[in-house]
Design a protein around this motif. Structure first.
Motif, short mmCIF file in Angstrom:
data_model
loop_
_atom_site.label_atom_id
_atom_site.label_comp_id
_atom_site.label_asym_id
_atom_site.label_seq_id
_atom_site.Cartn_x
_atom_site.Cartn_y
_atom_site.Cartn_z
N LEU A 273 0.82 -1.21 0.00
CA LEU A 273 0.00 0.00 0.00
C LEU A 273 0.85 1.26 0.00
O LEU A 273 0.41 2.31 -0.50
CB LEU A 273 -0.93 0.00 1.21
CG LEU A 273 -1.98 -1.12 1.23
CD1 LEU A 273 -2.79 -1.08 2.53
CD2 LEU A 273 -2.92 -1.02 0.02
N ALA B 209 1.33 3.74 -3.13
CA ALA B 209 0.31 4.64 -3.69
C ALA B 209 0.92 5.97 -4.11
O ALA B 209 0.59 6.52 -5.18
CB ALA B 209 -0.82 4.86 -2.69
N ILE C 299 -4.72 5.68 1.61
CA ILE C 299 -3.97 4.43 1.47
C ILE C 299 -2.67 4.49 2.28
O ILE C 299 -2.28 3.50 2.92
CB ILE C 299 -3.68 4.14 -0.01
CG1 ILE C 299 -5.00 3.88 -0.76
CG2 ILE C 299 -2.75 2.94 -0.16
CD1 ILE C 299 -4.84 3.80 -2.27
#
Length: 455
Positions: free
Chosen positions: A258, A261, A416
């Motif tokens: 993640l 991002a 995120i």
């Protein structure tokens, strides 16, 4: 006659295992070379496409495809841990082959000369080019785990990322200038020649004393290579499964996925934002990205060991996560009121520098929990997960931009990033007791367990 005898017994250059300067030189060169495919794909060609009318979706899909090989590095690692030419060391023959293939792909691109309308063909060439770079990357990462002492790793990781970022910056700037003429052929040919010339430097250093310099040279495999190189798949695969058996490790891998991002936004959204919304030229964006990359490279080399020494690994990671999330949230909150490009430039610089520092520290943690016997495969897995996140989020960023706009995309990056921080906290990243080092499955039955202190 005496002079000829002296020349014949002249000692070879120090091996990488013996010499810290030699290790630093080779690692710096190889990581710089890795930056060329990345800078050419994600900055130079993507800006060229945006300047010639490609949509955010098209640019996003191009970048997602071009960098996809970086998420497949586990396959590379498995091959390297299973196969090698032992008299030349565990990794070196793979590095030499990868560099040669990179030059060949660039030469083929120069001959074929795909146009701006052939996005699929351009993506295929960039995919192949980055595939070569991933073999280089996995091999040098495994070599670092094999050869670099624990006390050098934070410094070496900073230097690795600094060198790679310098390579990205250089490739971004050169490609931006060369593509102004619309000539992909001369651009690819220039990079092919550079790769061929500079890569020759790595050939002159052995991994360990007594190994062969070239396949036809004299030398024998080292004891470490004989002990650590596997002759069967099962020990490698078993070692990889052991490496992800801990729930804390799984949480850490999700966090690194993640965390990409912000890089997906930089790679895929920034070219169309600057060129199609802010009115920049493709060369202007490439030059700006190169300048920021240069600043980030210097910061990576200087600040990464310094901030860990001052605040500790865990606190440093938390602070950097917060800065990344906050900068993206500010971008979303202010986007509709932008009157010029100053806010974008500030946010871009913060995201690039802070994102690079954070990536270095997360990799320091990943490298500490690697088992040298399956280092190429295990570390490749640890790096494949975030690279998969970067590829998937880059490839889908265009849909988010076209449906929600750039402000919504900034907010998505902030959200995120916050989730990634929470996962890192749950994974206890940076705590010495959180993730024990796996037992070393070298060919003897002896197992060892080693814990590292928090910096």
């Amino acid at each position: 006659m005496e002079q000829a005898v002296r020349l014949s017994v002249r000692p070879a250059l120090p091996s990488l295992s013996e010499s810290k300067p030699a290790r630093l030189i080779v690692v710096a060169i190889l990581y710089f070379m890795q930056g060329i495919p990345w800078g050419l794909s994600t900055v130079g060609i993507s800006a060229w496409l945006a300047a010639n009318g490609a949509t955010p979706v098209e640019v996003g899909v191009f970048i997602g495809t071009a960098v996809l090989p970086w998420s497949l590095k586990l396959v590379n690692g498995l091959l390297m841990d299973r196969f090698t030419f032992k008299p030349m060391g565990r990794r070196r023959v793979w590095i030499i082959a990868a560099q040669a293939m990179m030059a060949i792909v660039l030469l083929a691109m120069a001959i074929d000369a795909p146009t701006v309308g052939q996005i699929g063909l351009l993506a295929a060439y960039c995919f192949a080019l980055n595939l070569c770079a991933t073999f280089n990357d996995v091999a040098i990462d495994g070599m670092v785990v094999d050869l670099v002492p624990d006390e050098e790793r934070t410094m070496v990781n900073g230097m690795m990322f600094a060198s790679q970022t310098l390579g990205i910056a250089a490739a971004s700037f050169v490609a931006g200038q060369l593509l102004m003429s619309g000539d992909i052929s001369s651009t690819a040919l220039t990079f092919a020649a550079f790769v061929a010339i500079v890569s020759s430097v790595v050939v002159i250093f052995r991994e360990r004393p007594g190994e062969r310099l070239l396949p036809w040279s004299k030398g024998t495999a080292s004891r470490e290579c004989e002990e650590r190189q596997h002759s069967a798949w099962l020990p490698i695969i078993a070692g990889i499964f052991r490496s992800i058996a801990s729930p804390l490790t799984v949480l850490f891998l999700l966090a690194t996925f993640l965390n990409q991002a912000v890089w997906a936004f930089i790679d895929a959204a920034s070219p169309t934002l600057t060129i199609q919304m802010l009115g920049w030229g493709s060369d202007q964006y490439s030059s700006f990205a190169a300048m920021v990359g240069l600043v980030a490279a210097i910061a990576a080399g200087v600040l990464s060991p310094l901030i860990v020494r001052i605040t500790g690994l865990r606190k440093s990671i938390i602070i950097l996560f917060v800065l990344l999330g906050a900068s993206a949230a500010i971008g979303g909150a202010t986007f509709d009121s932008w009157e010029d490009d100053r806010i974008f430039m500030t946010i871009f610089m913060i995201q690039y520098v802070v994102g690079l520092l954070l990536s270095i520290l997360l990799i320091v943690w990943a490298m500490r929990i690697c088992n040298p016997a399956v280092a190429a495969s295990q570390f490749a897995l640890f790096m494949a997960i975030p690279n998969l996140g970067r590829s998937l989020m880059s490839g889908n960023s265009g849909w988010l931009v076209e449906s929600g706009g750039y402000a919504v995309t900034y907010y998505a990056v902030a959200a995120i990033t916050l989730v990634a921080l929470v996962l890192c906290l749950l994974a206890k990243v940076g705590k010495s007791e959180a993730v024990p080092i796996p037992a070393l499955p070298i060919k003897s039955s002896i197992t060892k367990e080693k814990k590292y202190e928090d910096d």
